[in-house]
Design a protein around this motif. Structure first.
Motif, PDB file in Angstrom:
ATOM      1  N   GLY A  40      78.439  37.896  -5.806  1.00 25.50           N
ATOM      2  CA  GLY A  40      79.793  37.678  -5.324  1.00 25.50           C
ATOM      3  C   GLY A  40      80.799  37.792  -6.443  1.00 25.50           C
ATOM      4  O   GLY A  40      80.466  38.174  -7.573  1.00 25.50           O
ATOM      5  N   LEU A  41      82.031  37.419  -6.144  1.00 23.74           N
ATOM      6  CA  LEU A  41      83.095  37.542  -7.131  1.00 23.74           C
ATOM      7  C   LEU A  41      82.851  36.654  -8.350  1.00 23.74           C
ATOM      8  O   LEU A  41      83.294  36.968  -9.445  1.00 23.74           O
ATOM      9  N   GLN A  42      82.139  35.542  -8.144  1.00 24.48           N
ATOM     10  CA  GLN A  42      81.883  34.635  -9.262  1.00 24.48           C
ATOM     11  C   GLN A  42      80.684  35.053 -10.105  1.00 24.48           C
ATOM     12  O   GLN A  42      80.457  34.507 -11.170  1.00 24.48           O
ATOM     13  N   GLY A  43      79.890  35.991  -9.620  1.00 22.86           N
ATOM     14  CA  GLY A  43      78.708  36.424 -10.350  1.00 22.86           C
ATOM     15  C   GLY A  43      77.474  36.401  -9.482  1.00 22.86           C
ATOM     16  O   GLY A  43      77.550  36.573  -8.262  1.00 22.86           O
ATOM     17  N   ALA A  44      76.320  36.152 -10.106  1.00 23.73           N
ATOM     18  CA  ALA A  44      75.037  36.186  -9.414  1.00 23.73           C
ATOM     19  C   ALA A  44      74.498  34.769  -9.237  1.00 23.73           C
ATOM     20  O   ALA A  44      74.433  34.001 -10.192  1.00 23.73           O
ATOM     21  N   VAL A  45      74.101  34.449  -8.011  1.00 22.33           N
ATOM     22  CA  VAL A  45      73.470  33.165  -7.708  1.00 22.33           C
ATOM     23  C   VAL A  45      72.034  33.446  -7.282  1.00 22.33           C
ATOM     24  O   VAL A  45      71.778  34.337  -6.475  1.00 22.33           O
ATOM     25  N   ILE A  46      71.100  32.678  -7.838  1.00 20.22           N
ATOM     26  CA  ILE A  46      69.677  32.923  -7.648  1.00 20.22           C
ATOM     27  C   ILE A  46      69.043  31.711  -6.988  1.00 20.22           C
ATOM     28  O   ILE A  46      69.296  30.569  -7.388  1.00 20.22           O
ATOM     29  N   PHE A 113      75.716  33.338 -12.528  1.00 24.93           N
ATOM     30  CA  PHE A 113      75.589  33.966 -13.825  1.00 24.93           C
ATOM     31  C   PHE A 113      76.587  35.121 -13.896  1.00 24.93           C
ATOM     32  O   PHE A 113      76.699  35.901 -12.948  1.00 24.93           O
ATOM     33  N   PRO A 114      77.319  35.275 -15.016  1.00 26.41           N
ATOM     34  CA  PRO A 114      78.249  36.402 -15.133  1.00 26.41           C
ATOM     35  C   PRO A 114      77.511  37.737 -15.022  1.00 26.41           C
ATOM     36  O   PRO A 114      76.396  37.884 -15.515  1.00 26.41           O
ATOM     37  N   THR A 115      78.126  38.682 -14.359  1.00 28.39           N
ATOM     38  CA  THR A 115      77.554  40.030 -14.255  1.00 28.39           C
ATOM     39  C   THR A 115      78.427  41.016 -15.011  1.00 28.39           C
ATOM     40  O   THR A 115      79.613  40.777 -15.239  1.00 28.39           O
ATOM     41  N   ARG A 116      77.804  42.117 -15.400  1.00 25.84           N
ATOM     42  CA  ARG A 116      78.522  43.196 -16.082  1.00 25.84           C
ATOM     43  C   ARG A 116      78.192  44.518 -15.405  1.00 25.84           C
ATOM     44  O   ARG A 116      77.093  44.677 -14.851  1.00 25.84           O
ATOM     45  N   PRO A 117      79.093  45.484 -15.451  1.00 31.78           N
ATOM     46  CA  PRO A 117      78.776  46.798 -14.896  1.00 31.78           C
ATOM     47  C   PRO A 117      77.481  47.340 -15.499  1.00 31.78           C
ATOM     48  O   PRO A 117      77.237  47.209 -16.697  1.00 31.78           O
ATOM     49  N   SER A 118      76.633  47.915 -14.667  1.00 32.30           N
ATOM     50  CA  SER A 118      75.332  48.506 -14.998  1.00 32.30           C
ATOM     51  C   SER A 118      74.221  47.471 -15.151  1.00 32.30           C
ATOM     52  O   SER A 118      73.083  47.841 -15.423  1.00 32.30           O
ATOM     53  N   ILE A 169      62.381  44.691  -5.357  1.00 28.00           N
ATOM     54  CA  ILE A 169      63.738  45.018  -4.921  1.00 28.00           C
ATOM     55  C   ILE A 169      64.605  45.099  -6.170  1.00 28.00           C
ATOM     56  O   ILE A 169      64.530  44.217  -7.040  1.00 28.00           O
ATOM     57  N   ILE A 170      65.429  46.129  -6.280  1.00 26.42           N
ATOM     58  CA  ILE A 170      66.344  46.255  -7.411  1.00 26.42           C
ATOM     59  C   ILE A 170      67.774  46.390  -6.889  1.00 26.42           C
ATOM     60  O   ILE A 170      68.053  47.219  -6.023  1.00 26.42           O
ATOM     61  N   ALA A 171      68.667  45.546  -7.409  1.00 21.19           N
ATOM     62  CA  ALA A 171      70.102  45.645  -7.113  1.00 21.19           C
ATOM     63  C   ALA A 171      70.819  45.971  -8.411  1.00 21.19           C
ATOM     64  O   ALA A 171      70.619  45.294  -9.423  1.00 21.19           O
ATOM     65  N   GLN A 172      71.642  47.000  -8.379  1.00 28.56           N
ATOM     66  CA  GLN A 172      72.338  47.445  -9.587  1.00 28.56           C
ATOM     67  C   GLN A 172      73.838  47.229  -9.429  1.00 28.56           C
ATOM     68  O   GLN A 172      74.422  47.578  -8.393  1.00 28.56           O
ATOM     69  N   VAL A 173      74.450  46.632 -10.450  1.00 26.53           N
ATOM     70  CA  VAL A 173      75.888  46.386 -10.421  1.00 26.53           C
ATOM     71  C   VAL A 173      76.618  47.674 -10.795  1.00 26.53           C
ATOM     72  O   VAL A 173      76.337  48.259 -11.842  1.00 26.53           O
ATOM     73  N   GLY A 174      77.534  48.107  -9.956  1.00 26.93           N
ATOM     74  CA  GLY A 174      78.280  49.337 -10.202  1.00 26.93           C
ATOM     75  C   GLY A 174      79.467  49.102 -11.116  1.00 26.93           C
ATOM     76  O   GLY A 174      79.717  47.986 -11.579  1.00 26.93           O
ATOM     77  N   PRO A 175      80.221  50.162 -11.411  1.00 28.12           N
ATOM     78  CA  PRO A 175      81.405  50.019 -12.263  1.00 28.12           C
ATOM     79  C   PRO A 175      82.484  49.199 -11.567  1.00 28.12           C
ATOM     80  O   PRO A 175      82.504  49.079 -10.335  1.00 28.12           O
TER      81      PRO A 175
END
Length: 203
Positions: A40-46, A113-118, A169-175
């Motif tokens: 989500g907008l705040q990052g990744a929740v696991i 957790f903060p996410t970054r592009p790629s 399963i793989i999820a990739q963060v886009g630009p």
């Protein structure tokens, strides 16, 4: 509130499996593991229960962001076992939490957790991690598309024995979308934000 929603979803899954197991004596106390990711907008929740894992692959590093709910890992956590010590085979894969056997599950939910592009997030069952090393998982995920990486990882685990369920399963963060300003976490080049409970490998 992503953590609350994810916890509720895992509990709902537990209730469904538990109810099914209670309807037939042959299914009594049946169970499974669970690992889940909400972006989500705040990052990744696991959220997870059991020994299915979630990894984050960022540049040349793979971080395991989940802690196995297994007897082996619990003994390590409490200082009663060293990471390189060997357990008897019948003890090594004993899980301490699962979905289904009990009316209420004990999910562990962390983040955001903060996410970054790629960034890539890989969710998998122990059918993969029991046969493929974490550094191999990281390198394959970094250099191949998500669908090709999933296919290669499953094939590799099967070639090495593959007696258990192998789910990947793989999820990739886009630009970032055009016009969106990156946060400090998204432009930082250091790896100091790796969580203290995670395990990291470089290749």
């Amino acid at each position: 509130d992503m953590p609350t929603a994810l916890t509720a979803a895992i509990q709902a899954a537990n209730s469904a499996v538990h109810e099914k197991g209670s309807q037939n004596i042959d299914f009594n106390r049946m169970g499974t593991t669970c690992v889940s990711l909400a972006l989500g907008l705040q990052g990744a929740v696991i959220g997870h229960v059991g020994d299915s894992r979630l990894y984050r692959i960022r540049r040349d590093q793979i971080d395991q962001l989940t802690f196995d709910h297994s007897l082996e890992w619990e003994l390590i956590r409490h200082g009663r076992l060293k990471p390189n010590d060997h357990l008897l085979p019948e003890v090594k894969h004993v899980i301490t939490r699962s979905i289904g056997p009990e009316p209420v599950a004990e999910p562990e939910v962390d983040g955001p957790f903060p996410t970054r592009p790629s960034d890539s997030f890989l969710l998998c069952s122990d059918g993969l991690t029991g046969l493929v090393k974490d550094a191999e998982i990281g390198a394959i995920t970094k250099h191949l598309s998500p669908i090709d990486a999933c296919r290669l990882l499953i094939n590799l685990a099967n070639l090495r024995g593959g007696t258990d369920n192998i789910t990947v399963i793989i999820a990739q963060v886009g630009p970032l979308p055009e016009g969106v300003t990156p946060t400090p976490e998204e432009i930082s080049d250091d790896e100091d934000d790796v969580e203290t409970d995670s395990l990291s490998w470089l290749w």
